[in-house]
Design a protein around this motif. Structure first.
Motif, PDB file in Angstrom:
ATOM      1  N   TRP A   1       3.155   6.074  -5.702  1.00  0.00           N
ATOM      2  CA  TRP A   1       2.873   6.287  -7.116  1.00  0.00           C
ATOM      3  C   TRP A   1       1.681   7.235  -7.281  1.00  0.00           C
ATOM      4  CZ3 TRP A   1       5.946   5.528 -10.954  1.00  0.00           C
ATOM      5  CH2 TRP A   1       6.876   4.496 -10.942  1.00  0.00           C
ATOM      6  N   LYS A   2       0.644   6.989  -6.493  1.00  0.00           N
ATOM      7  CA  LYS A   2      -0.559   7.825  -6.598  1.00  0.00           C
ATOM      8  C   LYS A   2      -0.218   9.279  -6.296  1.00  0.00           C
ATOM      9  CE  LYS A   2      -5.168   8.149  -6.833  1.00  0.00           C
ATOM     10  NZ  LYS A   2      -5.426   9.500  -6.405  1.00  0.00           N
ATOM     11  N   GLU A   3       0.567   9.508  -5.253  1.00  0.00           N
ATOM     12  CA  GLU A   3       0.938  10.881  -4.907  1.00  0.00           C
ATOM     13  C   GLU A   3       1.801  11.502  -5.996  1.00  0.00           C
ATOM     14  OE1 GLU A   3       3.045  13.443  -1.311  1.00  0.00           O
ATOM     15  OE2 GLU A   3       3.089  11.256  -1.263  1.00  0.00           O
ATOM     16  N   PHE A   4       2.692  10.690  -6.572  1.00  0.00           N
ATOM     17  CA  PHE A   4       3.550  11.216  -7.640  1.00  0.00           C
ATOM     18  C   PHE A   4       2.709  11.715  -8.810  1.00  0.00           C
ATOM     19  CE2 PHE A   4       5.608  10.527 -11.726  1.00  0.00           C
ATOM     20  CZ  PHE A   4       6.739  11.304 -11.591  1.00  0.00           C
TER      21      PHE A   4
ATOM     22  N   ASP B   1       0.825  -1.203   0.000  1.00  0.00           N
ATOM     23  CA  ASP B   1       0.000   0.000   0.000  1.00  0.00           C
ATOM     24  C   ASP B   1       0.862   1.257   0.000  1.00  0.00           C
ATOM     25  OD1 ASP B   1      -2.298  -1.439  -0.036  1.00  0.00           O
ATOM     26  OD2 ASP B   1      -2.675  -1.317   2.122  1.00  0.00           O
ATOM     27  N   ALA B   2       1.993   1.200   0.712  1.00  0.00           N
ATOM     28  CA  ALA B   2       2.871   2.370   0.772  1.00  0.00           C
ATOM     29  C   ALA B   2       3.433   2.693  -0.611  1.00  0.00           C
ATOM     30  CB  ALA B   2       4.003   2.128   1.766  1.00  0.00           C
TER      31      ALA B   2
ATOM     32  N   ARG C   1      -7.379  -1.534  -5.450  1.00  0.00           N
ATOM     33  CA  ARG C   1      -6.778  -0.268  -5.029  1.00  0.00           C
ATOM     34  C   ARG C   1      -6.892   0.796  -6.118  1.00  0.00           C
ATOM     35  NH1 ARG C   1      -1.309  -2.550  -2.206  1.00  0.00           N
ATOM     36  NH2 ARG C   1      -1.603  -4.099  -3.834  1.00  0.00           N
ATOM     37  N   LEU C   2      -6.772   0.383  -7.381  1.00  0.00           N
ATOM     38  CA  LEU C   2      -6.982   1.336  -8.468  1.00  0.00           C
ATOM     39  C   LEU C   2      -8.434   1.797  -8.493  1.00  0.00           C
ATOM     40  CD1 LEU C   2      -4.178   0.312  -9.512  1.00  0.00           C
ATOM     41  CD2 LEU C   2      -5.115   0.512 -11.806  1.00  0.00           C
TER      42      LEU C   2
END
Length: 838
Positions: A35-38, A29-30, A328-329
């Motif tokens: 990636w999501k934050e990027f 998850d981390a 998660r996506l």
């Protein structure tokens, strides 16, 4: 010997598999969140959120502070122009009644920004919920809300600065914290100060009970803490409204969330750290991106259901898209935009649209143009992120389109025999049935049909809801070949990521290079103006490759965009935008074979019905829930600090003279034979920054082109005389000049200006169909709908029973009801029933 050999082989195979498993990237998850934050940060700071002036603490060494609560930033949220921004660091300056945002840019720099009250609807901090209200008694103010049902208690908080002489100013700089209290009842506001004035608001027959509740629980209404005030309001609401639940006589345990709005769902996943982006984040090398594109975790997948398989031109193709991506996506809305296209045999899109995705998927329709030839078409759907992968991973579905004018009719082989009907159970997993039935088996024309749907238990249910379609038999079960493409291999996958997921919503990306080569214009400022009714302005910097990527989730209509590059070298450039839609296609299948035949009677009926509907306009109507940003009378900076209407002053010869004589905050300065404008104010470093100068919302790079013009050519000049932040950029104030005729007073556009057309998302539609009980007077209008009923999203819990009502049309015959959904493990679910109209 063979036994030991077998054991040795098994051991070696196990070690080899363990080695492969160890080499496979483990996306925790981390890592996923990184990636999501990027990708979030790649779009830079949000233009809607980071939009305000710099907060400068105006008080010198006071003994108190002007903020509600403590002098610190609280974690809260705000609703700005209808969009929710969670996890903000904010505090409330009640001396000036403004919300201060502590914004951390990606570079690590932090700024305190005053959010614009005109655009804020709701905010919460320190557990207190505030909404903007406008009453004749109070004016437009932010009021704290404590509510239960139809009854609200409202607080207005304030402090005042005591402007004492300098010698004693530090003794007591602020007045004590005060609050004015109101009740909102029956859409009217009632002030109260004491228990007596509080009781008088309510009907006389309830005052004694309310008074007893206050005495029993020792509540002094005006000074009661929020939890006790909530209980009092809750008691009063249930008392004065019939049908209320049982009413306790004493204060119960208090749950803060009972009166506070639920924490909003993020539309852009902002956090305190890294809300902005430096230009280089868009061009920075993505570590492990090769592993990323080869992992199934980051592979998006969608499945679409349509209302039927055969259509006529001018009709709508209703669809419902289900998200089958990894959980998660799906749950974080990795992509928020779905692209849907209707493709002909030549791989040309004859209809297309962009649709907003949520965790349930997307729904809407495509309009079939009247010029479409009769033939086989494919619907394909994908996200921008999916364009990094081969198009075989897109969703594809085939449909037939009929043109009554005969165009392309020779492409179809038709049968005059019996209607073909296949078993719908073959379309899905027979272990996942949905039961449905109508209240009768036979109906008259325009009769009311009552449909009941029984949802299976939780282990088989579709958690994202169901779609329902009602069509005549033969409209859905026409023999149509499905598009089946081979799965792509890892060798087909890209080495680099070109298309970033649209984690915030609709986006634009492109690149600027020199006109005489491919040299990038790095770190150049780009000005983008939306023209027309919904005019708006944005500014951003290119990255080291000359590229840019910005998010525009709040635009909901088709508009023209003007891009202007601020180019000090005055060189011509190439400006390119990435294509909105995928330009890569798959080879279409062959046309119908001898065994794939369309029933002639069905085709003729669909053609006739569509023409009748088109003539009498009795097709299903839609209520479009479009949130169109209307800034025709409201600029992105809201109301300016100063506005000068030229008609209010004596006529001066030039605009330069108007600035010099009337607008003392504007300084016209000449440097190297060129003039520049600067803004100044007391006790600030505003003069060190270049202001943003706009003429009809388009930037002005050469000030000399406007200074000699007559002020008669301009309606007004707006001045924002403070350091202004919007997105990743800041400006030394804003000077917005508005021409009288909206023609830029004849001033040419900047040299490197480029026009582009921009098509925003299609609105999410709520489809409505004729209700012949409410509108019997329309009986003279023929009702020949090919789709009797369509509901794209019916949210249902496990084991529930759902009832729907709709009406038959003027078409006699046998009809089929099809209910469809997708289970959590991606398996199609369906149910079917039938009825007859005579």
């Amino acid at each position: 010997m063979n036994r030991y050999y077998t054991i040795l082989v098994l051991f070696l195979v196990t070690c080899f598999l363990d080695s492969l498993s160890a080499q496979k990237p483990a996306y925790t998850d981390a890592v996923f969140n990184e990636w999501k934050e990027f990708f979030d940060q790649s779009y830079g700071a949000d233009f809607e959120l980071v939009n305000g002036i710099k907060y400068v603490y105006p008080f010198f060494n006071p003994s108190d502070h002007p903020f509600l609560g403590e002098d610190r930033f609280y974690t809260g949220y705000a609703v700005i122009n209808g969009r929710q921004f969670p996890d903000l660091k904010i505090k409330y300056d009640i001396c000036i009644q403004r919300i201060i945002l502590n914004h951390a840019f990606y570079s690590g720099e932090k700024e305190q920004i005053i959010l614009n009250n005109e655009f804020i609807e709701t905010f919460e901090l320190d557990g207190k919920l505030f909404r903007k209200y406008s009453f004749p008694e109070t004016g437009t103010k932010f009021l704290q809300v404590i509510e239960s049902g139809e009854l609200c208690c409202l607080y207005f908080w304030e402090k005042k600065f005591n402007d004492l002489p300098a010698s004693i100013r530090n003794a007591n700089s602020f007045s004590p914290l005060k609050k004015k209290t109101y009740l909102l009842l029956n859409k009217k506001i009632w002030p109260f100060n004491t228990k007596r004035s509080f009781l008088k608001i309510f009907p006389e027959e309830h005052q004694k009970q309310i008074n007893q509740f206050i005495r029993t629980n020792k509540i002094w209404s005006k000074e009661a803490p929020d939890n006790m005030m909530f209980q009092l309001i809750n008691y009063c609401d249930k008392l004065i409204h019939p049908g209320a639940d049982s009413i306790p006589d004493t204060i119960q345990s208090y749950d803060h969330g009972k009166y506070s709005e639920p924490h909003p769902v993020s539309t852009n996943s902002l956090s305190e750290i890294g809300q902005g982006a430096s230009p280089d984040i868009q061009a920075q090398d993505l570590s492990r991106e090769n592993e990323m594109v080869r992992s199934d975790l980051f592979r998006e997948k969608f499945h679409l259901f349509t209302d039927r398989n055969i259509y006529a031109v001018n009709e709508k193709i209703f669809f419902r898209a289900f998200n089958l991506s990894e959980s998660r996506l799906k749950q974080t809305n990795w992509s928020k935009i779905l692209y849907v296209e209707l493709i002909n045999e030549s791989n040309t899109a004859i209809a297309r649209g962009k649709y907003e995705l949520n965790t349930k998927g997307a729904w809407g329709y495509l309009n079939i143009p009247p010029s479409a030839a009769t033939g086989l078409y494919s619907i394909r759907a994908y996200t921008k992120w999916m364009r990094n992968f081969p198009p075989a991973g897109y969703f594809h579905k085939t449909v037939v389109i009929i043109n009554p004018n005969g165009s392309g009719m020779n492409n179809l082989r038709m049968s005059t025999g019996e209607e073909f009907s296949f078993d719908l159970k073959n379309m899905g997993n027979s272990s996942n049935p949905v039961q449905c039935y109508t209240d009768k088996s036979i109906y008259n024309k325009r009769g009311k049909i009552h449909l009941t749907i029984l949802v299976p238990e939780k282990n088989n249910m579709s958690s994202d809801g169901y779609s329902v379609t009602v069509v005549k038999k033969g409209y859905y079960d026409t023999i149509i070949p499905e598009l089946i493409f081979p799965s792509f291999k890892n060798t087909d996958l890209p080495e680099k990521i070109h298309y970033f997921p649209e984690t915030r919503g609709l986006s634009l990306s492109g690149r600027i290079t020199s006109n005489d080569g491919d040299k990038p214009f790095a770190y150049s400022q780009v000005h983008m103006t939306f023209l027309g009714k919904n005019s708006d302005y944005y500014g951003f910097l290119t990255d080291k490759t000359g590229g840019f990527r910005i998010s525009l989730p709040y635009h909901k209509s088709a508009e023209d965009i003007l891009f202007c590059l601020e180019n000090k070298a005055d060189r011509m450039v190439n400006f390119s935008l990435d294509s909105d839609y995928s330009t890569v296609f798959l080879k279409q299948p062959e046309q119908f074979s001898d065994k794939q035949v369309i029933n002639k009677k069905t085709v003729e009926e669909i053609m006739f019905n569509a023409q009748v509907v088109n003539i009498f306009n009795s097709a299903p109507t839609t209520n479009a829930h479009m949130e169109i940003l209307d800034t025709s009378n409201r600029y992105f900076y809201g109301s300016p600090e100063l506005r000068y209407k030229t008609a209010d002053y004596i006529l001066l010869s030039t605009l330069e003279e108007f600035f010099f004589e009337l607008i003392r905050n504007v300084i016209v300065k000449k440097e190297k034979d060129k003039h520049y404008l600067y803004l100044t104010r007391d006790y600030s470093d505003l003069y060190l920054y270049i202001p943003l100068v706009l003429l009809d919302y388009i930037p002005v790079f050469d000030i000399d082109k406007i200074l000699h013009l007559s002020p008669e050519k301009f309606a007004c000049i707006d001045i924002v005389n403070s350091l202004y932040f919007r997105g990743n950029l800041n400006y030394g104030g804003i000077i917005n000049i508005v021409s009288s005729q909206g023609d830029r007073a004849g001033v040419d556009l900047p040299r490197n200006s480029f026009f582009f057309s921009f098509k925003a998302c299609e609105s999410q539609q709520q489809i409505t169909f004729p209700d012949w009980d409410k509108y019997p007077g329309d009986a003279r209008i023929p009702d020949y709908r090919n789709c009797l009923f369509w509901a794209p999203n019916i949210p249902v819990d496990a084991g529930d029973t759902v009832s729907l009502d709709f009406f038959s049309s003027d078409l006699q015959g046998d009809y089929m009801v099809i209910v469809r959904g997708i289970t959590d493990d991606g398996q199609p679910m369906h149910g079917e029933c039938s009825f007859t109209v005579k």
